[in-house]
Design a protein around this motif. Structure first.
Motif, PDB file in Angstrom:
ATOM      1  N   UNK A 138       0.815  -1.213   0.000  1.00 23.98           N
ATOM      2  CA  UNK A 138       0.000   0.000   0.000  1.00 23.98           C
ATOM      3  C   UNK A 138       0.849   1.264   0.000  1.00 23.98           C
ATOM      4  N   UNK A 139       2.133   1.131   0.179  1.00 26.44           N
ATOM      5  CA  UNK A 139       3.113   2.204   0.027  1.00 26.44           C
ATOM      6  C   UNK A 139       4.485   1.707   0.457  1.00 26.44           C
ATOM      7  N   UNK A 141       7.609   2.470   0.059  1.00 31.00           N
ATOM      8  CA  UNK A 141       8.625   3.356   0.633  1.00 31.00           C
ATOM      9  C   UNK A 141       8.258   3.791   2.039  1.00 31.00           C
TER      10      UNK A 141
ATOM     11  N   UNK B  59       1.399   2.939  -8.612  1.00 28.44           N
ATOM     12  CA  UNK B  59       2.172   2.120  -7.671  1.00 28.44           C
ATOM     13  C   UNK B  59       3.531   1.830  -8.292  1.00 28.44           C
ATOM     14  N   UNK B  60       4.521   1.700  -7.423  1.00 27.61           N
ATOM     15  CA  UNK B  60       5.891   1.607  -7.928  1.00 27.61           C
ATOM     16  C   UNK B  60       6.265   0.181  -8.333  1.00 27.61           C
ATOM     17  N   UNK B  94      14.089   9.443  -3.894  1.00 25.22           N
ATOM     18  CA  UNK B  94      14.141   8.068  -3.363  1.00 25.22           C
ATOM     19  C   UNK B  94      12.795   7.579  -2.858  1.00 25.22           C
ATOM     20  N   UNK B  95      12.086   8.472  -2.160  1.00 27.41           N
ATOM     21  CA  UNK B  95      10.877   8.026  -1.453  1.00 27.41           C
ATOM     22  C   UNK B  95       9.652   8.073  -2.350  1.00 27.41           C
ATOM     23  N   UNK B  96       9.400   9.214  -2.968  1.00 33.05           N
ATOM     24  CA  UNK B  96       8.192   9.292  -3.816  1.00 33.05           C
ATOM     25  C   UNK B  96       8.179   8.233  -4.924  1.00 33.05           C
ATOM     26  N   UNK B  98       8.976   5.357  -4.709  1.00 31.56           N
ATOM     27  CA  UNK B  98       8.666   4.068  -4.090  1.00 31.56           C
ATOM     28  C   UNK B  98       7.322   4.058  -3.376  1.00 31.56           C
ATOM     29  N   UNK B  99       6.538   5.091  -3.616  1.00 29.96           N
ATOM     30  CA  UNK B  99       5.239   5.191  -2.951  1.00 29.96           C
ATOM     31  C   UNK B  99       4.125   4.651  -3.839  1.00 29.96           C
ATOM     32  N   UNK B 100       3.052   4.205  -3.211  1.00 31.09           N
ATOM     33  CA  UNK B 100       1.780   4.062  -3.913  1.00 31.09           C
ATOM     34  C   UNK B 100       1.061   5.395  -3.718  1.00 31.09           C
ATOM     35  N   UNK B 102      -1.785   7.400  -3.366  1.00 29.01           N
ATOM     36  CA  UNK B 102      -3.221   7.292  -3.059  1.00 29.01           C
ATOM     37  C   UNK B 102      -4.001   8.465  -3.630  1.00 29.01           C
TER      38      UNK B 102
END
Lengths: 517, 517
Positions: A138-139, A141, B59-60, B94-96, B98-100, B102
């Motif tokens: 669901x996320x 990172x 989604x990543x 790096x983080x975004x 790897x995020x889903x 929403x």
């Protein structure tokens, strides 16, 4: 509880249900330019608030109903023009004057709500990104950053490697200690009931001291532990209000002899009333004698102090605990809410709290991997991306920066303590370990006995808190002794605020003792 | 779960514990000018994120460990220069990725994480003000705004007056439905145990349908209800997956006959799998026959739709419920987390969850007033000032604005449904009531039986979700039938996204059916 009918309402009128529908294109609700425009207003609003924070009375002089009276009974049907700016004005003119300002440099009540620029902006950033990291998929990172951050934090606080992911344990970031304790207790309960049978829930007994925070009794109630099966073991001033392993052993043995089942011990490192420290190593040894009683350490407040090597003796023996929690929102610059919890083994947590449903989307990328789905580590499925602010705080202030932050408050508390000790009318009632000073007007015999002394000190607190420009403190009642608590930890507190606070205490004491004659 | 040792780490090195202490003056940690400088960076960062949100894959494509691998194993000892800007770059780089996401307009999974400019900024503002409104005295304006806002919201959703403060009930704003259901259940449990004796906790039985969200079973477990005392009553497609009052009556009677004690019914208005609606009025009548079984309505998703008069029949009979909750973070523009709960009588809540401690500071202004201390209404003591964002959302979008928001998603869902119905290869499996469409490739007989049809639809979902620029949907399994779920509700979703999503489904279906021959 309806607002009095004579109340005058402002800012908005009755809903206009008959009005034509407003056309609000979806894009306007989350439009980048509109966000930028309003977002900069909010940043300036908060910055102005911080700039003026020292000038606010810490707590307002208002009576219940003061705000409800001033607001309409219904939400507006349609927004007024420039509604956001108007609402911000109302926050400034109606709401802030009715707040208790936890970030005030003169807020010495309870424990502080620790805050920082980076903590607040970390929350803002997480709210802007707005994900629900309840599973890895669901996320990804968000889950992984949380795993990294609890290891970073656990290492920075010198926790045993066995509580870190790197050592086979692991952690999560919840909202509050109440949640953390409840999770640990439910995990322990279900592990024990799997062994002895679910119907014996009424035989389970949990242990704490009379100094343990109410959060534990609340968790025990929620988890269905009988109310009279929560043993609050008395503590004494001579033991510095720490839980005695001997007394714990006696209590557990008595329960075993009565056919009951010792389940869980909540030990505290840094109690709320006096920052007492329970002897973790010795208590774990007692617990181990009784069939693997689960030991949780509640370090809600003092956990932050462990960032400094000089405080680490208080947690000696933590290798043997089953779980541990601390509130980074109490003293580690992470804004409310932020409770980190670690466990030695996550399997009991997941067995008690895990869920498995078709509608929870999995990710084929996770197949064959032992991923963490944090929904199975807490009481809730929906959760926020709290790891982001903790990561930002650690990254932007650094471990040394956090040490200096904690030490500055400890220094100020030591200074306050010295001032108390320097005035013969006062005594420090409980040893100061961290940044809380518990003190009172001394010599009950001179003041008319313990009860009269308590009343006098209660009066003193009232007078200290009454001055709108003065400090705001709270109290404790330990072993029938009423004491004032000066908890230093607000980020903005400087030495001058502490000196001023002591000055107010002295002046009010003089006045009270004078009137008494 | 340690990161592989060959992992390459970036952005920070090993901690330098030997380094000299950093001098970080307290004022710098919460300095108005520094907050302004960094805050504007954050606002621009989020605005840029919103502007580009449509371009991110929802989604990543990452595998577990991808991020942990790239981060150092320890927090930095001292911050790097301009650490905040560097951290923001890492969030971006790096983080975004790897995020889903929403908030993506192509996020049709689960239920949406509803968001808005005002919801996000309301969170930011609350984080900036950073109070802990656990008692009235601990922040009078925060408590009173929460009381006002739950009445505003309850009235906007047309809930019975008996659930509002104005009608003798009242509400609170918690984080999640899990918490709300747990609070209600614990209140009901303790009320019942006070009547029949605490040791009979093992006799209590709770009821739901096989469509009820796992949150309820999780709450029942936490509250110590025996796992085999949670009756999941089967539902059927002919009843549109609603809980049958007749079946409930039979289940309760069977338990009574067996010497057990019916305690609690969790009815759902808008189930997670298919948005089924349990018949509240009839279920309450059954509950009333069994010694005052507590009825809670979980309207987590569909509660928001009640802002529109045309949906209000789904909650008919709610005057008789004991409690009700809905997630404003699901469809009402309040960012995560935000669950509002109302109760007809708060006394059972306070009796179960209330606390009374010396160290919780009272305010003499509150004496003689019947103030609400929200710590006694929830599972936690520490809590956030969530009311602020809800008040801002209602104030800035207005009830009509929220209606138009909900209706726009319902219209898009109706359009999606029409497209599904227009393609003879597909069927709509469950009636669409709100903005969720449940559909599948039809004719199991043609596809090789139910099991093969399920596998084919599972494959279809995989392919639909595989395209990085495509939509992201989830699935349900109801009555042995696997279906795809297209949940429309992301604030940024427009008709074109829905059309594109359907186009992807059609293309992938053609490809799958083709390969199958």
């Amino acid at each position: 509880m309806a607002p009095p009918s004579h109340c005058h309402t402002i800012n908005g009128g009755a809903p206009r249900n008959g009005a034509i529908a407003v056309e609000t294109p979806a894009t306007l609700l989350l439009d980048a330019d509109e966000f930028r425009r309003l977002g900069h207003q909010v940043v300036d609003f908060i910055a102005d608030y911080y700039a003026g924070l020292g000038d606010y009375p810490v707590h307002p002089s208002v009576t219940p109903g003061f705000l409800r009276c001033q607001l309409p009974t219904d939400a507006p049907s349609r927004p007024e023009p420039e509604a956001f700016a108007a609402a911000l004005r109302d926050v400034r003119d109606l709401i802030l004057p009715g707040m208790t300002h936890w970030q005030s440099p003169r807020h010495f009540t309870h424990f502080p709500a620790s805050s920082s620029t980076v903590g607040a902006l970390g929350e803002a950033l997480a709210a802007g990104i707005n994900v629900v990291p309840f599973t890895w998929a669901a996320s990804p990172a968000a889950t992984e950053l949380e795993m990294v951050v609890v290891d970073w934090l656990g290492r920075a606080l010198n926790f045993p490697e066995s509580l870190l992911f790197a050592g086979g344990g692991g952690g999560t970031i919840l909202g509050t200690s109440c949640e953390a304790i409840l999770c640990a207790l439910v995990a322990a309960r279900d592990r024990k009931l799997a062994e002895i049978g679910g119907r014996r829930i009424g035989d389970l007994v949990v242990y704490c001291s009379d100094q343990t925070h109410f959060a534990f009794r609340k968790a025990a109630r929620i988890a269905g532990i009988l109310r009279d099966h929560c043993r609050e073991i008395p503590t004494y001033r001579d033991d510095m209000f720490a839980l005695s392993p001997t007394a714990l052993q006696a209590a557990m043995q008595a329960d075993v002899d009565a056919g009951l089942v010792p389940l869980f011990l909540c030990a505290t490192v840094g109690t709320t009333q006096t920052t007492a420290v329970d002897p973790v190593r010795e208590l774990c040894a007692v617990a181990a004698r009784h069939g693997g009683v689960w030991v949780h350490v509640d370090a809600a407040y003092a956990g932050s102090a462990l960032v400094c090597p000089e405080f680490r003796d208080v947690i000696a023996g933590a290798e043997a605990v089953d779980s541990l929690s601390m509130n980074a929102h109490k003293w580690l610059l992470a804004n409310n809410d932020c409770c980190a919890m670690w466990v030695r083994s996550s399997s009991a947590l997941v067995a008690a709290l895990g869920t498995e449903q078709e509608y929870i989307l999995k990710d084929s990328a996770a197949e064959g991997h032992d991923v963490v789905d944090y929904k199975d580590w807490g009481t809730t499925l929906t959760r926020r991306f709290r790891a982001l602010k903790v990561w930002l705080v650690l990254r932007c202030y650094g471990v040394e920066g956090l040490r200096e932050h904690v030490r500055s408050h400890v220094r100020m508390a030591a200074a306050f303590e010295a001032m108390v000790r320097g005035d013969a009318r006062f005594e420090v009632v409980a040893p100061r370990r961290f940044a809380l000073v518990c003190f009172r007007l001394r010599s009950p015999e001179r003041l008319g006995g313990e009860k009269a002394a308590n009343e006098l000190n209660r009066k003193l607190l009232e007078e200290v808190n009454a001055a709108s420009s003065g400090p705001y403190m709270s109290s404790a009642m330990v072993g029938s002794v009423y004491m004032l608590r000066c908890a230093i930890g607000s980020t903005l507190t400087e030495e001058r605020h502490v000196r001023e606070a002591w000055n107010v205490v002295q002046v009010q004491a003089t006045s009270i003792l004078c009137k008494r004659g």
